[in-house]
Design an enzyme around this catalytic site. Structure first.
Site, PDB file in Angstrom:
ATOM      1  N   LYS A  11     109.400   9.877  -3.640  1.00 17.90           N
ATOM      2  CA  LYS A  11     108.579  11.080  -3.437  1.00 17.90           C
ATOM      3  C   LYS A  11     107.186  10.678  -2.967  1.00 17.90           C
ATOM      4  O   LYS A  11     106.738   9.551  -3.213  1.00 17.90           O
ATOM      5  CB  LYS A  11     108.501  11.934  -4.699  1.00 17.90           C
ATOM      6  CG  LYS A  11     107.793  11.294  -5.907  1.00 17.90           C
ATOM      7  CD  LYS A  11     106.299  11.491  -5.951  1.00 17.90           C
ATOM      8  CE  LYS A  11     105.664  10.779  -7.158  1.00 17.90           C
ATOM      9  NZ  LYS A  11     104.264  10.454  -7.029  1.00 17.90           N
ATOM     10  N   GLY A 101     103.573   4.366  -6.775  1.00 16.31           N
ATOM     11  CA  GLY A 101     103.219   5.786  -6.764  1.00 16.31           C
ATOM     12  C   GLY A 101     104.256   6.639  -6.051  1.00 16.31           C
ATOM     13  O   GLY A 101     103.984   7.764  -5.643  1.00 16.31           O
ATOM     14  N   ASP A 139     107.881  12.292 -14.114  1.00  8.29           N
ATOM     15  CA  ASP A 139     108.252  12.616 -12.728  1.00  8.29           C
ATOM     16  C   ASP A 139     109.756  12.872 -12.564  1.00  8.29           C
ATOM     17  O   ASP A 139     110.207  13.230 -11.478  1.00  8.29           O
ATOM     18  CB  ASP A 139     107.881  11.447 -11.787  1.00  8.29           C
ATOM     19  CG  ASP A 139     106.398  11.447 -11.435  1.00  8.29           C
ATOM     20  OD1 ASP A 139     105.727  12.473 -11.653  1.00  8.29           O
ATOM     21  OD2 ASP A 139     105.925  10.415 -10.930  1.00  8.29           O
TER      22      ASP A 139
HETATM   23  O1  C5P Z   1     105.948  10.027 -18.455  1.00  9.90           O
HETATM   24  P1  C5P Z   1     105.747   8.649 -17.972  1.00  9.90           P
HETATM   25  O2  C5P Z   1     106.322   7.611 -18.901  1.00  9.90           O
HETATM   26  O3  C5P Z   1     106.225   8.425 -16.564  1.00  9.90           O
HETATM   27  O4  C5P Z   1     104.189   8.406 -17.931  1.00  9.90           O
HETATM   28  C1  C5P Z   1     103.634   7.120 -17.807  1.00  9.90           C
HETATM   29  C2  C5P Z   1     102.215   7.152 -18.300  1.00  9.90           C
HETATM   30  O5  C5P Z   1     101.395   7.899 -17.400  1.00  9.90           O
HETATM   31  C3  C5P Z   1     102.020   7.819 -19.646  1.00  9.90           C
HETATM   32  O6  C5P Z   1     102.139   6.894 -20.675  1.00  9.90           O
HETATM   33  C4  C5P Z   1     100.603   8.337 -19.552  1.00  9.90           C
HETATM   34  O7  C5P Z   1      99.701   7.289 -19.807  1.00  9.90           O
HETATM   35  C5  C5P Z   1     100.463   8.690 -18.103  1.00  9.90           C
HETATM   36  N1  C5P Z   1     100.689  10.109 -17.802  1.00  9.90           N
HETATM   37  C6  C5P Z   1      99.742  11.056 -18.188  1.00  9.90           C
HETATM   38  N2  C5P Z   1      99.958  12.377 -17.908  1.00  9.90           N
HETATM   39  C7  C5P Z   1     101.063  12.769 -17.227  1.00  9.90           C
HETATM   40  C8  C5P Z   1     102.015  11.831 -16.812  1.00  9.90           C
HETATM   41  C9  C5P Z   1     101.807  10.502 -17.115  1.00  9.90           C
HETATM   42  O8  C5P Z   1      98.719  10.721 -18.799  1.00  9.90           O
HETATM   43  N3  C5P Z   1     101.215  14.058 -16.944  1.00  9.90           N
END
Ligand code: C5P
Length: 288
Positions: A11, A101, A139
């Site tokens: 993405k 990313g 995501d």
């Molecule tokens: O959800 P995911 O494990 O992919 O997120 C990775 C990190 O990115 C989280 O631990 C957090 O630090 C940050 N994050 C965030 N807010 C979001 C998505 C991700 O702070 N909406």
């Protein structure tokens, strides 16, 4: 034993806004997300008889256990559906850049959820699969759904948007990675100065005007890059703009930059050629 091959598209973010830090440590976001033609391929074999989840990746050195979102997705799928895991083998052919990313790991997790649904319970609703995705990563719900969508909350509240107008994308990753949690850790949401105009991006998509889409590309993360990161990103954007990009911006938590090019002519190929001389990781793609 049954076998399925599925695609896991990467993405890009047409916009990325950070609204506030939440009590749970995550951030409330507002992002326009777009699936693109660059992607991984996953081969899923079910009922291998080994009663465990086995992940193997070709083309990259990735963990093969719970830290791999493909493994985690399979575990969550069996936990939540209550289906007995009689062994699943997941072979990932990696093309999406790592720590870039572009939701590479999230897309693999989403592809596993879609494949397991098809193999075990085709009647399972999309919203249930997206809810499982949210347990895998922020995501993942978007990656389960794909296409063009507004993502809010942690990333799990999705609104379908009109398809992005036809265009070419040049994708270029500088030779360093950025850790997503580390970058989120730098955010002081109330101090961010330049926010995307998400409403303007939505109306650009609704009218199908590529120039307006290009004009509204914006990622707040660009504002909190350190000096070294910022200068690499700016250098790539400058080359893209000099060689015909309608606009260029970093995607997600970076450091990958994408440039938006007209679907006509050869500017995208030419820009990719120039970029490759300095940054080897360059790809051409289209929105899906
Ligand atoms: O959800 P995911 O494990 O992919 O997120 C990775 C990190 O990115 C989280 O631990 C957090 O630090 C940050 N994050 C965030 N807010 C979001 C998505 C991700 O702070 N909406």
């Amino acid at each position: 034993m049954r076998e399925l091959t599925v695609r896991a598209p990467a993405k890009i973010n047409l916009t990325l806004d950070i609204l506030r830090k939440r009590p749970d440590g995550y951030h409330d976001l507002k992002m326009v997300m777009q699936s693109i033609s660059l992607g991984d391929t996953l081969q899923i074999r079910s009922d291998t008889g080994r009663k465990e989840i086995i992940v193997h990746t070709r083309g990259a050195n990735l963990p093969d256990g719970p830290e791999n979102l493909a493994w985690k997705a399979a575990q969550i799928f069996f936990d939540k559906t209550g289906i007995f895991n009689n062994g699943v083998a997941i072979e990932i052919e990696k093309h999406i850049l790592l720590c870039a990313g572009m939701a590479g790991g999230s897309s693999d997790g989403a592809a596993v959820l879609r494949a397991l649904r098809q193999l075990y319970c085709p009647g399972l609703e999309d919203c249930t699969l997206e809810e499982m995705g949210a347990l895998v990563g922020s995501d993942v719900p978007f990656c389960v759904r794909g296409g063009t969508a507004l993502a809010e909350g942690r990333g799990e509240i999705l609104t379908a948007l009109p398809r992005m107008p036809e265009c070419r994308l040049v994708i270029c990753k500088p030779n360093f990675g950025i850790s997503t949690p580390e970058l989120f850790g730098r955010v002081q949401a109330e101090q961010l100065r330049h926010h995307p105009d998400t409403a303007a991006m939505r109306s650009a998509l609704a009218s199908g005007t590529l120039l307006e889409v290009a004009g509204n590309l914006c990622n707040v993360f660009e504002e909190i890059l350190n000096e070294k990161e910022r200068s690499s990103i700016a250098a790539i954007e400058k080359v893209m703009l000099k060689h015909g990009a309608l606009n260029a911006v970093m995607t997600g938590s970076g450091p990958t930059v994408f440039g938006l090019f007209s679907p006509k002519g050869s500017a995208a190929e030419e820009a990719a050629g120039v970029l490759k001389a300095r940054w080897p990781q360059v790809f051409l793609a289209e929105p899906l």
